[in-house]
Design an enzyme around this catalytic site. Structure first.
Site: not given
Lengths: 432, 432
Positions: B14-15, B44, B104, B131, B200, B204, B301
């Site tokens: 998605t990113v 890739a 991250k 972050v 997570d 960060k 997101g």
């Protein structure tokens, strides 16, 4: 700059003294982060005697000597005001010397020409401190969001008015009382008009609008209303409906035009800007991809402003060390800012809070509603309170054109049953 | 890069797809701001068939081919996970190719080595997206605050846990209900442990601590507690006293050591972090000169993260066009990060909320207070509620050492009248 970057300083007031202090106290850290030590060069002040004890070996009362000094690598301008700062900054940039300035009036009025000058000579022009003091907003807008598209910027950019509105809201005091309180604390000047009439916020709005939309917006292009007309009644009504009143600076783009305006507005209590209290500043940015962002902090004060100036100095040092100022192709792009036209405020889409003093008699609501209907301004909510002979009628509209709102207000003033249009405030940031 | 900067992409989830979309849709604006057009080079992916319809002419299932491609000017790594990302990024940096990553886990674990590699080869390594997603925080810390000294960073860095705590707080629901709600909305994974156990946020926190204090802090150095033990009772007690419960990531420097910790904490309702609701992130920075700053926005997101990646690409493009990566002297400084030692969490200064289930009988308060007194942990407020046989005893301490707090808790557990140490939460951000 064999043994360090030489900084020439124009002005040694509270911000200038703060810059000197940071350069001295944080010298080691700054050298590591900039890649080179920074040395203080000539410092220009108006009154030599007043600054003779500050330990400044190259003190002068001739600012032109600072700008012309051959060993100066970067000029810091913290004297304020458009003149003579404009001529001095122009002269430095023309000879290829980079400039860091905290001068919002200068950048708001002449930013486009100065940016073009810098582009032509290969110098850097940095002005993070000109908007929102120590809060990084210029660099995030120009670099971090470079790949995104900004839709809208909403800012609380004047700490004095935010302090006054916070006091009026939390202590239910009058504007005059809150202003006197702000003056007592040093937040407001003896002549507070630059703050309370919105001039200061309008300068900052022009800078943000220019940056966010690659446009040329000066403070003269910014529609402006101050907070002198905001009453405790307005604030109480707003609170009852779930809003707080803030002086907002708004920059937006629609239909290929950039709009910029400063005026008091109702903001939903749940909006992040509503929590910005006292003399704090905040800039709320709506990015197409990034979504909603907010940058918050101290918008004024010697040390926050000095911190932003020294951050810019580090940026300039790194660029100079990289062998060059910004890339030539970018400079070309910058030298010709996109000719995005500035919108007439009448085309702005707004939502309004309108408070009317009306006769307490039958048919009044019908007449008032009719005036709104003539311009197709749709009413979202109405609240009426009788007081014997007169009544207060409070209306919140749906989104409409500012031009139609104004025509409606003009029409309302002609109605015999409307005694007074007591307040008109916009509503921003969504529903409460 | 005669006709543009060529971007090689590792990963097209998605990113990655968001990055491709921004590069295409905002191509003109990006070219102006970067000073050069950007062209998408090889991409890739793991499964060629799944991405065959995405209009990617140089699709490959060999990520090493992207890193090795001679025409690639900058590699974007958005595959996630430490391996094989580490080897690929290492290989790119070794050959002097700049890297933009959103990873991250990789930066938290191996950031220092990768930064040193970049320094040695003259490549740029940018990771704004690692972050707080689309919120600019890396660049403000590294550049805008370069002349200031950071005292402390308090962050809400995990959107999933902030959403869960917001639901528990506003709907008075249980942790399990709020987690199920977050999973239904896609905010939480089927296995939520990386979020709710604080892993997570700890990654960060390590990145921010390293940057803010020029130190080498990895995620293994971060003290960590998750939110699985936070109860609706805790949240109700906190609210009654004017606090909200947040999962905070804290980086601070004291006595020449850097500390980093992640744990739930009571934050005063008037603190700007308290207003950060739902899945939003925020980073609150206390600068010596700049004062309190806060950066707020969407921490996750696809599009917010992609926006940060493309902002980094513009930064890299400008550096490459300027003829060089960062200045050599700076690179040397960066290649040898200051050896600031990492503090033991026992030396952290904390304030605590302690909820005890105790026997409802005389002498209990004296015994409990005695346990606190043995370690000189001073009590700020006490609140007790009887429930027949047992009572709840809630204590808020003054600031104390984490080590003394722990010793006190151990002692409390040995007292016959203390049935259970039901909850221990820290209090951050001042008094409510």
């Amino acid at each position: 700059m064999p043994d360090g970057l030489v900084v020439g300083l124009l002005g040694h007031g509270t911000v200038g003294a703060g810059v000197v202090r940071l350069l001295r106290e944080h010298a080691d850290q700054i050298a590591v982060r900039a890649g080179v030590p920074m040395r203080l060069g000539p410092v220009a002040v108006r009154d030599l005697a007043r600054h003779s004890g500050a330990g400044l070996p190259r003190l002068t009362d001739d600012p032109r000597a600072v700008v012309a000094a051959e060993d100066v690598d970067v000029v810091v301008e913290v004297m304020g005001g458009v003149d003579p700062a404009r001529a001095l900054v122009t002269s430095a940039l023309q000879r290829g010397c980079s400039v860091v300035t905290a001068n919002k009036a200068l950048i708001a009025r002449h930013g486009a020409q100065l940016r073009a000058l810098a582009a032509a000579s290969g110098a850097r022009l940095e002005y993070e401190a000109a908007v929102a003091g120590g809060v990084p907003i210029i660099k995030p807008l120009r670099e971090s969001l470079a790949g995104d598209r900004v839709r809208r910027v909403l800012g609380i950019l004047n700490g004095t008015t935010n302090y006054i509105l916070t006091r009026m809201s939390e202590d239910a005091g009058s504007f005059a009382d809150a202003l006197a309180d702000a003056q007592r604390l040093g937040y407001a000047e003896a002549d507070p008009s630059a703050d309370v009439e919105g001039h200061d916020a309008a300068q900052k709005a022009a800078i943000l609008a220019s940056l966010a939309f690659d446009a040329t917006v000066t403070d003269a292009d910014v529609y402006r209303e101050g907070i002198t007309g905001v009453t405790t009644t307005d604030i109480a009504h707003a609170a009852r409906m779930g809003y707080v009143v803030k002086l907002l600076a708004i920059a937006e783009q629609a239909d290929g035009r950039v709009g910029a305006r400063v005026h008091p507005a109702l903001v939903p209590a749940s909006h992040p800007l509503a929590a910005v209290r006292d003399a704090y500043n905040a800039v709320f940015v709506e990015g197409e991809a990034a979504g909603s962002l907010m940058f918050y902090g101290r918008g004024a004060g010697a040390m926050p402003t000095a911190s932003a100036v020294v951050g810019d100095l580090v940026t300039v040092a790194r660029a100079l060390l990289a062998g060059e100022a910004p890339p030539k192709t970018l400079l070309r792009a910058r030298a010709e800012p996109a000719q995005v036209p500035v919108a007439d405020v009448a085309t702005a889409v707004v939502q309004a809070y309108v408070l009317l003093d009306v006769a307490d008699e039958p048919g009044v609501l019908a007449a008032v509603a009719g005036a709104f209907g003539e311009r197709s301004v749709s009413i979202r909510s109405v609240w009426q309170e009788g007081r014997g002979e007169t009544a207060q009628l409070l209306l919140i509209t749906h989104a409409t054109l500012e031009g139609d709102l104004r025509a409606t207000l003009d029409r309302l003033r002609t109605l015999p049953t409307v005694r007074d249009v007591a307040s008109v405030l916009r509503v921003e940031g969504g529903e409460a």
